[in-house]
Design a protein around this motif. Sequence first.
Motif, PDB file in Angstrom:
ATOM      1  N   GLU A  90      44.070  54.549  21.279  1.00 39.86           N
ATOM      2  CA  GLU A  90      43.963  54.106  22.658  1.00 39.86           C
ATOM      3  C   GLU A  90      44.833  52.887  22.911  1.00 39.86           C
ATOM      4  O   GLU A  90      45.311  52.229  21.982  1.00 39.86           O
ATOM      5  CB  GLU A  90      42.510  53.818  23.047  1.00 39.86           C
ATOM      6  CG  GLU A  90      41.632  53.283  21.991  1.00 39.86           C
ATOM      7  CD  GLU A  90      40.177  53.116  22.404  1.00 39.86           C
ATOM      8  OE1 GLU A  90      39.507  54.090  22.802  1.00 39.86           O
ATOM      9  OE2 GLU A  90      39.700  51.969  22.292  1.00 39.86           O
ATOM     10  N   LEU A  91      45.027  52.608  24.209  1.00 42.34           N
ATOM     11  CA  LEU A  91      45.918  51.539  24.632  1.00 42.34           C
ATOM     12  C   LEU A  91      45.371  50.913  25.910  1.00 42.34           C
ATOM     13  O   LEU A  91      45.062  51.616  26.873  1.00 42.34           O
ATOM     14  CB  LEU A  91      47.314  52.120  24.901  1.00 42.34           C
ATOM     15  CG  LEU A  91      48.428  51.165  25.293  1.00 42.34           C
ATOM     16  CD1 LEU A  91      48.769  50.236  24.137  1.00 42.34           C
ATOM     17  CD2 LEU A  91      49.665  51.959  25.711  1.00 42.34           C
TER      18      LEU A  91
ATOM     19  N   TRP B 228      49.838  56.307  31.034  1.00 44.54           N
ATOM     20  CA  TRP B 228      50.254  57.096  29.885  1.00 44.54           C
ATOM     21  C   TRP B 228      50.673  58.470  30.377  1.00 44.54           C
ATOM     22  O   TRP B 228      49.901  59.145  31.051  1.00 44.54           O
ATOM     23  CB  TRP B 228      49.108  57.193  28.893  1.00 44.54           C
ATOM     24  CG  TRP B 228      49.417  57.940  27.639  1.00 44.54           C
ATOM     25  CD1 TRP B 228      48.877  59.127  27.223  1.00 44.54           C
ATOM     26  CD2 TRP B 228      50.340  57.547  26.619  1.00 44.54           C
ATOM     27  NE1 TRP B 228      49.411  59.494  26.016  1.00 44.54           N
ATOM     28  CE2 TRP B 228      50.319  58.538  25.608  1.00 44.54           C
ATOM     29  CE3 TRP B 228      51.201  56.453  26.449  1.00 44.54           C
ATOM     30  CZ2 TRP B 228      51.104  58.482  24.458  1.00 44.54           C
ATOM     31  CZ3 TRP B 228      51.986  56.382  25.299  1.00 44.54           C
ATOM     32  CH2 TRP B 228      51.924  57.383  24.321  1.00 44.54           C
TER      33      TRP B 228
ATOM     34  N   LEU C  18      49.283  59.565  17.869  1.00 45.78           N
ATOM     35  CA  LEU C  18      48.559  60.026  19.036  1.00 45.78           C
ATOM     36  C   LEU C  18      47.183  60.542  18.639  1.00 45.78           C
ATOM     37  O   LEU C  18      46.938  60.873  17.475  1.00 45.78           O
ATOM     38  CB  LEU C  18      49.339  61.144  19.737  1.00 45.78           C
ATOM     39  CG  LEU C  18      50.742  60.792  20.222  1.00 45.78           C
ATOM     40  CD1 LEU C  18      51.384  61.993  20.902  1.00 45.78           C
ATOM     41  CD2 LEU C  18      50.713  59.596  21.164  1.00 45.78           C
TER      42      LEU C  18
ATOM     43  N   LEU D 230      45.141  58.241  24.102  1.00 40.82           N
ATOM     44  CA  LEU D 230      46.564  58.553  23.902  1.00 40.82           C
ATOM     45  C   LEU D 230      46.753  59.963  23.353  1.00 40.82           C
ATOM     46  O   LEU D 230      47.197  60.152  22.218  1.00 40.82           O
ATOM     47  CB  LEU D 230      47.210  57.535  22.959  1.00 40.82           C
ATOM     48  CG  LEU D 230      47.218  56.080  23.419  1.00 40.82           C
ATOM     49  CD1 LEU D 230      47.975  55.213  22.422  1.00 40.82           C
ATOM     50  CD2 LEU D 230      47.841  55.949  24.815  1.00 40.82           C
TER      51      LEU D 230
END
Length: 284
Positions: A146-147, A83, A137, A44
């Motif tokens: 992270e995602l 993203w 971020l 991210l």
Amino acid sequence: MTRADEDPTALSKIHAAESNHGKHWYTSTGQHVDNKGGKGTFSLFGAYVQRSADFSLLQTAVIRSKAAHAKKGTTSQTVEAGWINYPDHGKEPHLFSYFTTNGYSGDGDNIGGWNRDRKGWVQVDKDLYPGIPFKPLSTRGGNQHELEIGYHLADGNWWLWCLDRYIGYYPGSLFSQGVNAADTLADHSDIIDFYGEIFNSEEEVTTTDMGSGEWPDAGYGKAAYIHNIVYTDTKGNFQNYNGQSQLIISDAKRYNIKPSWNSASSWGSYFYLGGPGAGGKIGA
């Protein structure tokens, strides 16, 4: 001042500048396999974008490459998510979704479009939605965030997975209007991609960064990445992703990728990607 039509060299320079308008640059991977979706864990970073109409993204795309289409015979159909930093579509970097039923030939209600801009998306979660920004971020040389993002075809609908749950879906019926559902994305995908993409909105080539702007060789803590990439086979089982057969690097002088498929590490299949765009300077 010499007119362009009097100076072939000047005319050539103008054409070269104009040719960058609307261009896309990719560091893209893809696997040709029948599937019902897939997922990965995305870094991210808040990618620098030179202009508000430029964008920088990391994403997955689930594709039916030759779907039946009532008006066009066959076309590609996709559901996409990832993203993105795209100031014209949101002030902050955010989760995005996109769908097309007609091979990108035009957006519209129940035809295609971003996030919740067009009818088609069905929202389920009360908190998470396409377009939502996340904080904090990742920072180069600092903390990493992270995602997990992905799609899964269940009960005829393409469900978007984010964070730790399914947040909404695109109905399979969007893709099968007037044709046999088995011949469309409503039934299954035959390609799944994971990649980075840059959009250049003006004539001059963009200095927009991909990911953090660092080159892939910078590694963890500096470069952007997607790890633990898997696809869902037609029986519903996760399989390690291998995107080598459809590896595309549009311009290695600006952006690049460093993949590791089926690694023995805890990251499984993964890649680092990124670059600083034109000029070679991160964030400028």
